[in-house]
Design an enzyme around this catalytic site. Structure first.
Site, PDB file in Angstrom:
ATOM      1  CE  LYS A  76      -4.529  -1.831   1.868  1.00 48.40           C
ATOM      2  NZ  LYS A  76      -5.430  -1.834   3.011  1.00 48.40           N
ATOM      3  CE  LYS A  90      -8.702 -11.823  -0.410  1.00 43.22           C
ATOM      4  NZ  LYS A  90      -8.479 -11.563   0.680  1.00 43.22           N
ATOM      5  CE  LYS A 129     -13.617  -4.149   1.756  1.00 39.89           C
ATOM      6  NZ  LYS A 129     -12.306  -4.582   1.726  1.00 39.89           N
TER       7      LYS A 129
END
Ligand code: TRP
Length: 340
Positions: free
Chosen positions: A115, A198, A201
């Site tokens: 991130k 994966k 969202k």
């Protein structure tokens, strides 16, 4: 009350609409687990602000996450359901745990590395200490089991390390040491556009994920466009991640085994598999979507329910925080004096 049951706790970041990956990989299992364990489920709004959020969207998504939990079958009478910021002890214990965690170990967290790499030179400090807030979430409730995907396992390991470290300093019974819990039937749903990563969202490509808000039409379109491979035979193999993912989705919905599903597709084409997967998904998600929308029409009902959830969570969290403050040597005042 279920004092003898082991405490099981999990949470989702309401940083976007939830996907079918969140549903099949987490929520659907939680519904089963709420009968066996003393469960706490919540939406971690404090975690979402480690990256910039749009206030209106955050509020909407947080309500929606809670409504979705209920629509999917979480029963607020069985599990404690709440929003993280409604229980101030989460932020308070997080500070303490931040003081007992090391720069080096936080620096090794792969989620932080991923991130922060996207944030350029202004990396929010919250992103760095994110895992200590998650450790607080877990340790506040004497949690034994934390159902998480493999991407969060490292954070649970860190939580264990901090708990053991503080137990060694302040007495072995300060914290219950938790364990990651990978439920046997937990599905790991992959991106429809890149089946080796994966389903997320927060993926910028809306075709990569089926959102729980998607209509039947949208689901059909997305699943038809799902990336597969140039083969024709439907088998369950690592070399065919796209096909494997669709079979995983079907297995998670129907409870059928992979060999059973594969043999039902003998001689059939990828197109069949896609359309049938889309239909199963649409059927499974439609009642959840309807119920979620219905719940969202009555925010005062949700507010009341969340207030009850927060009160129940708080009274438990306070017991832990009082013990921690006492052992640290803080002067009592807010909590009664205990050990002196
Ligand atoms: N970090 C988790 C995620 O991004 C969310 C989370 C926060 C969590 N606190 C938690 C999960 C406590 C389990 C237990 O998925």
């Amino acid at each position: 009350m279920s004092a003898q049951k082991a405490v099981l706790l999990s949470a989702v970041q309401p940083s976007n609409r939830l996907t079918v990956g969140n549903y099949l990989g987490a929520l659907k299992n939680w519904v089963r687990l709420q009968n066996e364990y003393d469960c706490l489920f919540f939406a971690v709004d404090l975690h979402t602000i480690t990256l910039r959020q749009d206030p209106k969207a955050l509020r909407e998504q947080t309500y929606r996450a809670i409504a979705t939990y209920i629509a999917a079958g979480i029963d607020p009478a069985k599990a404690t359901l709440f929003i993280q910021s409604h229980v101030p002890e989460h932020a308070e214990l997080a500070w303490v745990l931040t003081c007992f965690s090391y720069m080096g170990e936080l620096n090794r967290m792969t989620q932080y590395k991923d991130k922060s790499a996207k944030e350029g030179s202004n990396i929010p400090a919250g992103l760095f200490i994110y895992p200590t807030l998650m450790a607080s979430d877990i340790l506040l409730y004497g949690t034994k089991l934390v159902p998480v995907g493999s991407d969060q396992k490292q954070h649970v390991e860190l939580t264990r390390d901090i708990a053991i470290r503080m137990n060694n300093i302040y007495g072995g019974d300060l914290f219950v040491v938790p364990e990651p819990f990978i439920p046997p039937s937990g599905a790991r749903i992959m991106s429809l556009q890149d089946p080796t990563s994966k389903m997320s969202k927060s993926d910028p490509d809306p075709n990569s994920a089926v959102y729980l808000t998607d209509t039947e039409d949208q689901i059909l379109k997305k699943v038809k466009r799902a990336v597969t491979d140039s083969g024709t035979e439907i088998t369950y193999e690592d070399t065919k991640p796209g096909v494997k993912n669709l079979l995983d989705i079907q297995a998670a919905i129907t409870g059928k085994s992979h060999p059973e599903l594969v043999s039902s597709y003998a001689g059939k084409m990828y197109g069949h598999l896609k359309v049938e997967t889309a239909q199963l998904l649409a059927q499974e998600l439609a009642p959840i979507r309807t119920k979620t929308d219905e719940l969202l029409k009555d925010l005062s009902y949700l507010d009341k329910l969340l207030q009850d959830g927060a009160e129940a969570a708080r009274s438990r969290a306070q017991v832990t925080l009082a013990r921690v403050y006492d052992r640290l040597g803080f002067v009592p005042g807010r909590y009664p004096r205990r050990s002196f």
